[in-house]
Design a protein around this motif. Structure first.
Motif, PDB file in Angstrom:
ATOM      1  N   LYS A  43       0.843  -1.181   0.000  1.00  0.00           N
ATOM      2  CA  LYS A  43       0.000   0.000   0.000  1.00  0.00           C
ATOM      3  C   LYS A  43       0.887   1.242   0.000  1.00  0.00           C
ATOM      4  O   LYS A  43       2.042   1.185   0.426  1.00  0.00           O
ATOM      5  CB  LYS A  43      -0.905   0.023   1.231  1.00  0.00           C
ATOM      6  CG  LYS A  43      -1.896  -1.125   1.324  1.00  0.00           C
ATOM      7  CD  LYS A  43      -2.732  -1.006   2.587  1.00  0.00           C
ATOM      8  CE  LYS A  43      -3.713  -2.150   2.713  1.00  0.00           C
ATOM      9  NZ  LYS A  43      -4.529  -2.035   3.968  1.00  0.00           N
ATOM     10  N   HIS A  48      -1.553   3.302   4.166  1.00  0.00           N
ATOM     11  CA  HIS A  48      -1.167   2.730   5.464  1.00  0.00           C
ATOM     12  C   HIS A  48      -1.621   3.635   6.601  1.00  0.00           C
ATOM     13  O   HIS A  48      -2.177   3.178   7.601  1.00  0.00           O
ATOM     14  CB  HIS A  48       0.345   2.541   5.539  1.00  0.00           C
ATOM     15  CG  HIS A  48       0.864   1.368   4.767  1.00  0.00           C
ATOM     16  ND1 HIS A  48       0.404   0.085   4.968  1.00  0.00           N
ATOM     17  CD2 HIS A  48       1.831   1.289   3.810  1.00  0.00           C
ATOM     18  CE1 HIS A  48       1.051  -0.743   4.161  1.00  0.00           C
ATOM     19  NE2 HIS A  48       1.918  -0.037   3.453  1.00  0.00           N
ATOM     20  N   LYS A 182       5.558  -6.727   2.354  1.00  0.00           N
ATOM     21  CA  LYS A 182       4.464  -6.069   3.065  1.00  0.00           C
ATOM     22  C   LYS A 182       4.910  -5.383   4.352  1.00  0.00           C
ATOM     23  O   LYS A 182       4.714  -4.186   4.522  1.00  0.00           O
ATOM     24  CB  LYS A 182       3.357  -7.085   3.373  1.00  0.00           C
ATOM     25  CG  LYS A 182       2.626  -7.583   2.145  1.00  0.00           C
ATOM     26  CD  LYS A 182       1.456  -8.474   2.536  1.00  0.00           C
ATOM     27  CE  LYS A 182       0.712  -8.978   1.305  1.00  0.00           C
ATOM     28  NZ  LYS A 182      -0.435  -9.834   1.672  1.00  0.00           N
ATOM     29  N   SER A 183       5.501  -6.132   5.285  1.00  0.00           N
ATOM     30  CA  SER A 183       5.806  -5.511   6.572  1.00  0.00           C
ATOM     31  C   SER A 183       6.911  -6.255   7.302  1.00  0.00           C
ATOM     32  O   SER A 183       7.175  -7.433   7.034  1.00  0.00           O
ATOM     33  CB  SER A 183       4.558  -5.467   7.462  1.00  0.00           C
ATOM     34  OG  SER A 183       4.143  -6.781   7.810  1.00  0.00           O
ATOM     35  N   HIS A 197       5.659  -0.861   7.671  1.00  0.00           N
ATOM     36  CA  HIS A 197       4.828  -1.155   6.513  1.00  0.00           C
ATOM     37  C   HIS A 197       5.582  -0.723   5.255  1.00  0.00           C
ATOM     38  O   HIS A 197       5.942   0.455   5.109  1.00  0.00           O
ATOM     39  CB  HIS A 197       3.492  -0.421   6.610  1.00  0.00           C
ATOM     40  CG  HIS A 197       2.694  -0.771   7.834  1.00  0.00           C
ATOM     41  ND1 HIS A 197       2.041  -1.976   7.970  1.00  0.00           N
ATOM     42  CD2 HIS A 197       2.458  -0.083   8.975  1.00  0.00           C
ATOM     43  CE1 HIS A 197       1.415  -2.002   9.136  1.00  0.00           C
ATOM     44  NE2 HIS A 197       1.659  -0.875   9.774  1.00  0.00           N
ATOM     45  N   CYS A 199       6.395   0.339   1.474  1.00  0.00           N
ATOM     46  CA  CYS A 199       5.728   1.152   0.455  1.00  0.00           C
ATOM     47  C   CYS A 199       6.302   0.817  -0.923  1.00  0.00           C
ATOM     48  O   CYS A 199       7.473   0.445  -1.040  1.00  0.00           O
ATOM     49  CB  CYS A 199       5.929   2.639   0.728  1.00  0.00           C
ATOM     50  SG  CYS A 199       5.259   3.193   2.319  1.00  0.00           S
ATOM     51  N   GLU A 214       4.831   2.139  12.375  1.00  0.00           N
ATOM     52  CA  GLU A 214       3.754   2.191  13.362  1.00  0.00           C
ATOM     53  C   GLU A 214       4.294   1.715  14.705  1.00  0.00           C
ATOM     54  O   GLU A 214       4.957   0.671  14.773  1.00  0.00           O
ATOM     55  CB  GLU A 214       2.611   1.294  12.901  1.00  0.00           C
ATOM     56  CG  GLU A 214       1.426   1.225  13.819  1.00  0.00           C
ATOM     57  CD  GLU A 214       0.344   0.298  13.297  1.00  0.00           C
ATOM     58  OE1 GLU A 214      -0.690   0.163  13.968  1.00  0.00           O
ATOM     59  OE2 GLU A 214       0.535  -0.299  12.210  1.00  0.00           O
TER      60      GLU A 214
END
Length: 236
Positions: A43, A48, A182-183, A197, A199, A214
């Motif tokens: 994303k 996000h 993804k993460s 996360h 990008c 996060e």
């Protein structure tokens, strides 16, 4: 994206320059890269952020346009603005909170120094000049050591095994788990301190969103940023 992937994208862009009007190549390539990222579940930073109810920061990495990269490969030396830092970490308003600079070394290894917005050095990440892994089973091995002040908090290793990207913590109370493309989840001293996360890659002159970080507690953000830049350093 790996160096091989970036070079493949660059080669495609050089071909595209012949059939697409000058000035629109970056937009076409970035559109393709974003679609590829979306296909793997990535994303954008804005997407996000919409779903985050905790604290967050955006980690931006130095980026170059197709024209700049083509110039480098053809022997030109454009202004790379490296004095602005390898990474810039900003809040939701775009205000600079931290900056990470790459030191000039006489070897190929990278040393990243992390500073706060006032220019105070907080810690650094040092890539190992020689990184070895298990023969036949571990390829593309890179290692780095992470320091908070003068305290060594982690020794990390990245490698590819049977086509899978792996991260291993050789020293320190750190644990890194990731979902490809993804993460990344970062634990320190037994508790999760942050989720990174990923990008989609974007090619432009300036800074492109690399991670949305996060996290729960503000006291964890420096540790998380150091580990985030370490992860990216040995994964490029």
């Amino acid at each position: 994206m790996s160096l091989k992937g970036k070079l493949t994208a660059l080669a495609g862009a050089k071909i595209a320059e012949k059939v697409i009007p000058k000035g629109s190549v970056d937009g076409v390539v970035n559109s393709v890269l974003n679609k590829l990222g979306q296909a793997t579940g990535q994303k954008t930073a804005a997407e996000h952020i919409q779903g985050i109810k905790k604290n967050f920061l955006v980690i931006k990495s130095k980026s170059y346009s197709i024209g700049t990269m083509v110039g480098l490969f053809t022997g030109k030396t454009p202004d790379m603005n490296d004095y602005l830092g390898r990474y810039q970490i900003v809040d939701g308003n775009g205000t600079l909170k931290y900056k990470s600079n790459a030191e000039n070394t006489i070897t190929d290894r990278e040393i990243l120094d992390l500073f706060d917005a006032n220019g105070n050095k907080i810690g650094y990440v040092k890539e190992h000049l020689i990184s070895t892994g298990v023969p036949l089973f571990e390829k593309e091995v890179k290692k780095c050591t992470v320091f908070l002040g003068k305290e060594k908090i982690a020794l990390l290793k990245k490698y590819v095994s049977f086509g899978n990207l792996e991260f291993e913590v050789l020293e320190g109370s750190v644990k890194i788990t990731h979902q490809e493309g993804k993460s990344f989840k970062i634990q320190y001293k037994g508790k999760q301190v942050a989720t990174l996360h990923d990008c989609p890659l974007n090619l432009k002159d300036g800074y492109a969103d690399k991670f949305v970080m996060e996290y729960d507690n503000s006291e964890d953000e420096v540790i998380a940023i150091l580990l985030a830049t370490a992860i990216d350093l040995i994964n490029t």
